[in-house]
Design an enzyme around this catalytic site. Structure first.
Site, PDB file in Angstrom:
ATOM      1  CD  GLU A  79      34.470  34.764  51.543  1.00 60.01           C
ATOM      2  OE1 GLU A  79      34.204  35.907  51.166  1.00 60.01           O
ATOM      3  OE2 GLU A  79      35.625  34.297  51.532  1.00 60.01           O
ATOM      4  CB  CYS A 111      39.483  33.843  51.285  1.00 55.79           C
ATOM      5  SG  CYS A 111      38.393  34.401  49.992  1.00 55.79           S
ATOM      6  CG  HIS A 233      43.253  32.903  48.846  1.00 60.76           C
ATOM      7  ND1 HIS A 233      42.200  32.030  48.750  1.00 60.76           N
ATOM      8  CD2 HIS A 233      42.771  34.119  48.480  1.00 60.76           C
ATOM      9  CE1 HIS A 233      41.118  32.684  48.350  1.00 60.76           C
ATOM     10  NE2 HIS A 233      41.437  33.955  48.173  1.00 60.76           N
TER      11      HIS A 233
HETATM   12  N1  CAA Z   1      45.566  36.069  26.285  1.00 59.72           N
HETATM   13  C1  CAA Z   1      46.288  35.986  27.425  1.00 59.72           C
HETATM   14  N2  CAA Z   1      46.110  36.839  28.482  1.00 59.72           N
HETATM   15  C2  CAA Z   1      45.159  37.779  28.363  1.00 59.72           C
HETATM   16  C3  CAA Z   1      44.375  37.911  27.193  1.00 59.72           C
HETATM   17  C4  CAA Z   1      44.616  37.008  26.124  1.00 59.72           C
HETATM   18  N3  CAA Z   1      43.912  37.060  25.004  1.00 59.72           N
HETATM   19  N4  CAA Z   1      43.530  38.947  27.396  1.00 59.72           N
HETATM   20  C5  CAA Z   1      43.779  39.438  28.628  1.00 59.72           C
HETATM   21  N5  CAA Z   1      44.767  38.745  29.214  1.00 59.72           N
HETATM   22  C6  CAA Z   1      45.311  38.921  30.557  1.00 59.72           C
HETATM   23  C7  CAA Z   1      45.534  40.364  30.961  1.00 59.72           C
HETATM   24  O1  CAA Z   1      46.741  40.859  30.437  1.00 59.72           O
HETATM   25  C8  CAA Z   1      45.545  40.233  32.475  1.00 59.72           C
HETATM   26  O2  CAA Z   1      46.791  39.744  32.882  1.00 59.72           O
HETATM   27  P1  CAA Z   1      47.578  40.425  34.106  1.00 59.72           P
HETATM   28  O3  CAA Z   1      46.678  40.304  35.299  1.00 59.72           O
HETATM   29  O4  CAA Z   1      48.806  39.608  34.233  1.00 59.72           O
HETATM   30  O5  CAA Z   1      47.802  41.846  33.736  1.00 59.72           O
HETATM   31  C9  CAA Z   1      44.525  39.121  32.730  1.00 59.72           C
HETATM   32  O6  CAA Z   1      44.343  38.454  31.481  1.00 59.72           O
HETATM   33  C10 CAA Z   1      43.179  39.627  33.196  1.00 59.72           C
HETATM   34  O7  CAA Z   1      42.768  40.613  32.347  1.00 59.72           O
HETATM   35  P2  CAA Z   1      41.997  41.899  32.885  1.00 59.72           P
HETATM   36  O8  CAA Z   1      42.732  42.480  34.044  1.00 59.72           O
HETATM   37  O9  CAA Z   1      41.690  42.781  31.741  1.00 59.72           O
HETATM   38  O10 CAA Z   1      40.652  41.182  33.403  1.00 59.72           O
HETATM   39  P3  CAA Z   1      39.363  41.764  34.058  1.00 59.72           P
HETATM   40  O11 CAA Z   1      39.298  43.252  33.999  1.00 59.72           O
HETATM   41  O12 CAA Z   1      38.264  41.019  33.413  1.00 59.72           O
HETATM   42  O13 CAA Z   1      39.475  41.383  35.618  1.00 59.72           O
HETATM   43  C11 CAA Z   1      39.791  40.148  37.639  1.00 59.72           C
HETATM   44  C12 CAA Z   1      40.105  40.238  36.142  1.00 59.72           C
HETATM   45  C13 CAA Z   1      40.233  41.434  38.335  1.00 59.72           C
HETATM   46  C14 CAA Z   1      40.538  38.983  38.245  1.00 59.72           C
HETATM   47  C15 CAA Z   1      38.259  39.932  37.797  1.00 59.72           C
HETATM   48  O14 CAA Z   1      37.926  38.690  37.274  1.00 59.72           O
HETATM   49  C16 CAA Z   1      37.779  40.005  39.245  1.00 59.72           C
HETATM   50  O15 CAA Z   1      37.464  41.081  39.715  1.00 59.72           O
HETATM   51  N6  CAA Z   1      37.695  38.860  39.960  1.00 59.72           N
HETATM   52  C17 CAA Z   1      37.215  38.824  41.346  1.00 59.72           C
HETATM   53  C18 CAA Z   1      38.173  39.424  42.357  1.00 59.72           C
HETATM   54  C19 CAA Z   1      39.312  38.571  42.752  1.00 59.72           C
HETATM   55  O16 CAA Z   1      39.282  37.368  42.583  1.00 59.72           O
HETATM   56  N7  CAA Z   1      40.368  39.198  43.314  1.00 59.72           N
HETATM   57  C20 CAA Z   1      41.531  38.471  43.741  1.00 59.72           C
HETATM   58  C21 CAA Z   1      42.094  38.773  45.089  1.00 59.72           C
HETATM   59  S1  CAA Z   1      40.863  39.042  46.339  1.00 59.72           S
HETATM   60  C22 CAA Z   1      40.564  37.612  47.110  1.00 59.72           C
HETATM   61  O17 CAA Z   1      41.345  36.746  47.054  1.00 59.72           O
HETATM   62  C23 CAA Z   1      39.335  37.544  47.896  1.00 59.72           C
HETATM   63  C24 CAA Z   1      38.534  36.389  47.579  1.00 59.72           C
HETATM   64  O18 CAA Z   1      38.941  35.341  47.102  1.00 59.72           O
HETATM   65  C25 CAA Z   1      37.161  36.475  47.910  1.00 59.72           C
END
Ligand code: CAA
Length: 388
Positions: A79, A111, A233
């Protein structure tokens, strides 16, 4: 006749960012990135590495061990395409000096691309057992500097040889596929970085896992305890952990321990390389082979997910002597060769790589001798060279 993975090669570029440095720069608690997301390091591709060069470098890991004359099919899943028309696989075919009679093309479904390639290759080899197929997944995950997705970036490629009587993993018949037209992650033609609804994509990924895993077990008359490992994945390792937790929920203690241990082995490479989109599942499989100490005959489940969205669950059995086909020491050395960037250096490298170099400008690589790299365009034609 059994068909499956006979060789597997991984490549990742020569630069990385440490997640603690990135967390500090983004004023986040490092444990959010280390534990909450589950990433320790993230490989960074500079302007001299693209999907093609990484794909060549991954395939080079085994090309001298195989009979090139037998390769009848070469499929490139990505991609991070470098051209709207010409397949990345043609550049690879030239670099690897494959015969002109090879059927070669590029496929895309986020992916899922490498799984699509693998399934086509499996069917091709079943019909032409005297021939083999190379499948490559190669990607640079780019969400952008200072975005929520930044911590889930990465760069790398996995190449595999698919063959009759394979030496690593014999693929079982049957699969469970599921698709829906949704918008969780996509990259419009005008953008070098992906657009993503991160929380939604996580929810869809888990939903599709439940659907395909449940259906696959029913179809094959299998129980969770029959699996010695399930690989996923891994856009980030916490994502796979969530799916694995669904798989082991309500299972007996021995099954839980077995699948938690195998997941811990399968996530190691991903936690240091980051997301490599099409190749992430197969880097996880390689990580399991290198760190899992599984005996021959072990049943491995594989869950592939591509946003947009398409998922598939299938399985394979480890072949006697598979350990001889992998080289954990060399892969560790490849990771250890990477230069650690400061966050400022990473931002500069990342932003420079988003731009096309001026036509005619010759780029040079600072990676090791023998590594293929993108040397810029000449008359708007991409040039690939090997570092001397
Ligand atoms: N200590 C430990 N854990 C902590 C923490 C701390 N101090 N602070 C936060 N966390 C945890 C949260 O509780 C959360 O855990 P859960 O998911 O178990 O609830 C985790 O850290 C992430 O926190 P947030 O949800 O607040 O994080 P965020 O808003 O920054 O977003 C994300 C995280 C959604 C993964 C973001 O990085 C993102 O959008 N990534 C890209 C999208 C992606 O990878 N999606 C996955 C599936 S899609 C796919 O597979 C397609 C592809 O590859 C192209």
């Amino acid at each position: 006749m059994q068909v499956g993975i006979d060789q597997i090669g991984l490549f990742t570029p020569d630069k990385y960012v440490d997640m603690v440095d990135l967390a500090n720069a983004r004023k986040q608690d490092p444990n959010k990135f280390l534990v909450g997301i589950g990433q320790r390091e993230m490989s960074v591709a500079d302007i001299t590495q693209d999907a093609v060069s990484m794909g060549i470098n991954a395939t080079l890991k085994f090309i001298d061990k195989i009979d090139k004359n037998k390769v009848g099919l070469l499929i490139f899943g990505t991609e991070s395409s470098i051209d709207q028309s010409k397949s990345a696989s043609l550049f690879v075919k030239t670099a690897l000096k494959l015969k002109p009679e090879v059927r070669t093309f590029e496929v895309k479904e986020a992916c899922f691309g490498l799984t699509a390639a693998l399934m086509m290759a499996r069917d091709f080899v079943r019909v032409h057992p005297e021939q083999t197929a190379i499948v490559i997944g190669s990607d640079i995950a780019r969400y952008g500097v200072n975005t929520a997705g930044e911590v889930t970036q990465g760069a790398g490629s996995v190449a595999m040889l698919i063959k009759a009587d394979p030496s690593i993993l014999a693929l079982n018949n049957g699969h469970s596929a599921y698709s829906e037209d949704i918008n969780d992650f996509w990259r419009p033609n005008y953008s070098r970085t992906a657009l993503v609804d991160g929380k939604y994509s996580t929810q869809v990924y888990l939903d599709f896992f439940k659907k395909t895993y449940t259906d696959y077990k029913k179809q094959k008359g299998l129980k969770t305890s029959d699996f010695d490992a399930i690989t996923y994945h891994l856009p980030f390792t916490k994502m796979g952990m969530k799916a694995n937790n669904i798989a082991i929920e309500g299972q007996d203690q021995a099954t839980m321990i077995k699948l938690e241990r195998s997941f811990a082995a399968a996530k190691q490479l991903s936690s240091r390389v980051g997301n490599i989109y099409t190749a992430s599942l197969y880097m996880s499989l390689l990580s399991l082979l290198e760190n899992g100490e599984l005996p021959a005959g072990s049943l491995i489940g594989l869950f592939s997910y591509g946003s947009g969205a398409m998922a598939e669950f299938y399985s394979g059995k480890l072949v006697e002597g598979y350990e001889k086909q992998i080289d954990p020491t060399a892969d560790q050395a490849m990771l250890d060769r990477r230069k650690k960037l400061t966050v400022k250096q990473y931002e500069d490298v990342f932003n420079t790589a988003l731009l096309d170099p001026e036509d005619g400008l010759e780029l040079t690589s600072d990676d090791e001798v023998g590594t293929w790299y993108f040397a810029g365009t000449k008359d708007h034609i991409r040039q690939y060279r090997v570092k001397e």
